[in-house]
Design an enzyme around this catalytic site. Structure first.
Site, PDB file in Angstrom:
ATOM      1  N   ARG A  19      -7.409 -20.589  45.453  1.00  8.96           N
ATOM      2  CA  ARG A  19      -7.597 -22.010  45.768  1.00  8.96           C
ATOM      3  C   ARG A  19      -7.097 -22.900  44.623  1.00  8.96           C
ATOM      4  NH1 ARG A  19     -13.452 -22.844  46.448  1.00  8.96           N
ATOM      5  NH2 ARG A  19     -13.435 -23.128  44.193  1.00  8.96           N
ATOM      6  N   CYS A  55       8.599 -14.353  30.076  1.00  5.77           N
ATOM      7  CA  CYS A  55       9.580 -13.320  30.373  1.00  5.77           C
ATOM      8  C   CYS A  55       8.916 -12.245  31.219  1.00  5.77           C
ATOM      9  CB  CYS A  55      10.125 -12.711  29.080  1.00  5.77           C
ATOM     10  SG  CYS A  55      10.908 -13.899  27.967  1.00  5.77           S
ATOM     11  N   LEU A  65      13.212 -15.595  29.869  1.00  6.23           N
ATOM     12  CA  LEU A  65      13.155 -17.039  29.989  1.00  6.23           C
ATOM     13  C   LEU A  65      13.339 -17.589  28.583  1.00  6.23           C
ATOM     14  CD1 LEU A  65      12.532 -19.571  31.783  1.00  6.23           C
ATOM     15  CD2 LEU A  65      10.164 -19.348  30.988  1.00  6.23           C
TER      16      LEU A  65
END
Length: 449
Positions: A324, A2, A51
């Site tokens: 990366r 969230c 979420l």
């Protein structure tokens, strides 16, 4: 996963600031695209982007105490919430949200409850009766949290730095394992462990079976979910262990005490790499061995380069190694999202705990080996934790890291450092490999990083 934004000690009418806080919260809506909520009081404003992972129907935030005087916004998961609920049979819980136990604990114990939580979190709580606020971050900084102040002296917290940009004069990471209580007007360290001192562990007896059980218990806890979930499977030792143990428990629903069938019993695993990558081959081998539905994703170098600007934006760092490593994870998260999966388990933290990097072969003795593992853990929130959280949250995916579970770390870091050391014919993380060699193909269990 969230997103939260909170502002306290308001110096201007809250109704005049509500719209601005909503706009700040909207900036991090990628973290919680399912629902938005806000509390707007006289002295504080709390906004939440949700979420839904646990209790999709009634677990909306902010959460409130029964009389609505205490307001809570949380980004995180409390894995032992059922155990905590059982200790408060007379508390009137209003939802099935795992995070609501924070309200019960606060009302019972004030600020002295954080070590009772097993989970990952960054939260902001406002007590309107006492006109005080409490903000806290989990033991390892698994969940990101930032704080700052504006020109008027108002205090802010947010899940990502970008929400505070342009509003706060100074922004800093909220220190892991700390809380900020407005009555004290300072940060207090709540998470500390004796095992950080080498002298407390140097004579310990290491148990491979205890280590194995602690990892199994951790993964089991991390499967708490009311939505479809998966595992990140790179083909390396750590993600393979997490995936194999998750597969062991995936058929049953954790919340039922493993008595009921899981809602989504078939475990999906995900890997990403350049075409021909040996990691993809290893991941497929593990997936075939443990029986997951495996998804192998290829990306090109150009696609990775094209994504870097977005990766920097979402991760909020220019650290080269982190960017990366985050780029393929960011690309993979988009694929995972497209399949309707909202949570994945990942293997971060193992290398720091067990000395998995090749340079650990150069440790001159067990004491220096142990000190370096402690140092690595203390800074992990700036690197791998940040990557695992924000690369996935960019697409509304929650990442969970069983190796960084508070209870598991206590077991793993109490192992005698001498038994963790590599060299003299011993491969790095050999004690972990020994614990789980029966779960994995031999070529993976003893595959060097």
């Amino acid at each position: 996963m969230c997103g939260i934004v909170g502002v306290f000690e308001l110096k201007k009418d809250s109704s005049e600031q509500r719209e601005k806080i909503l706009e700040m919260s909207k900036i991090i809506r990628h973290r919680g695209p399912d629902w938005s909520g806000i509390y707007c009081g006289d002295k504080a404003i709390l906004a939440h982007e949700r979420l839904t992972i646990v209790d999709p129907q009634s677990g909306g935030q902010p959460l409130y105490s029964e009389d609505k005087s205490i307001i809570l916004a949380v980004n995180g998961e409390i894995y032992n919430h059922q155990d905590i609920r059982s200790k408060y049979p007379d508390y009137a819980f209003k939802t099935k949200s795992d995070c609501e136990v924070i309200l019960a604990l606060y009302q019972d114990k004030g600020v002295d409850f954080l070590d009772e939580l097993t989970g990952m979190y960054g939260f902001a709580l406002y007590d309107s009766v006492k006109d005080v606020f409490l903000c806290a971050r989990d033991h390892q900084g698994i969940i990101p949290l930032y704080y700052g102040t504006d020109d008027m002296g108002q205090f802010y917290v947010a899940s990502e730095l970008k929400a505070l940009e342009g509003t706060c004069n100074e922004i800093a990471p909220f220190p892991p394992g700390h809380y900020y209580y407005s009555e004290d007007n300072s940060f207090t360290k709540w998470y500390d462990r004796e095992w950080k001192n080498y002298d407390t562990v140097k004579n310990n007896t290491s148990s491979v079976s205890d280590l194995k059980k602690a990892m199994e218990d951790s993964v089991h806890r991390h499967l708490m979910s009311d939505v479809p979930y998966g595992v990140l499977l790179s083909g390396g030792l750590d993600s393979s262990i997490v995936s194999a143990v998750a597969k062991k428990y995936a058929a049953k629903r954790v919340e039922s005490g493993d008595h009921k069938d899981a809602w989504w019993p078939q475990l999906h695993s995900f890997a990403i790499g350049l075409e021909g990558s040996p990691d993809l081959e290893a991941a497929q081998k593990v997936a075939d061995h443990i029986g997951t539905v495996h998804h192998s994703v290829n990306f090109t170098i150009q696609e990775g380069l094209d994504a870097i600007k977005d990766v920097v934006y979402f991760l909020e760092t220019y650290d080269v190694t982190t960017i990366r490593a985050s780029t393929p994870m960011y690309l993979l998260a988009r694929v995972i999202k497209s399949m309707g999966i909202k949570m994945v388990l990942s293997g971060e933290g193992s290398d720091e705990i067990f000395g998995g990097y090749l340079y650990f072969h150069k440790a001159p003795n067990a004491e220096e080996f142990h000190k370096e593992t402690v140092r690595k853990l203390d800074t992990l929130h700036l690197y791998d934790n940040l990557r695992a959280n924000k690369s996935l949250a960019a697409w509304g995916i929650e990442g969970r890291v069983p190796f960084l579970d508070k209870e598991f770390i206590d077991v793993a870091m109490k192992l005698n450092p001498q038994d963790k050391m590599c060299g003299n014919g011993k491969m790095e993380k050999h004690i972990l490999r020994e614990a789980f060699e029966d779960y994995l193909p031999e070529s993976v269990a003893w595959r060097q990083k």
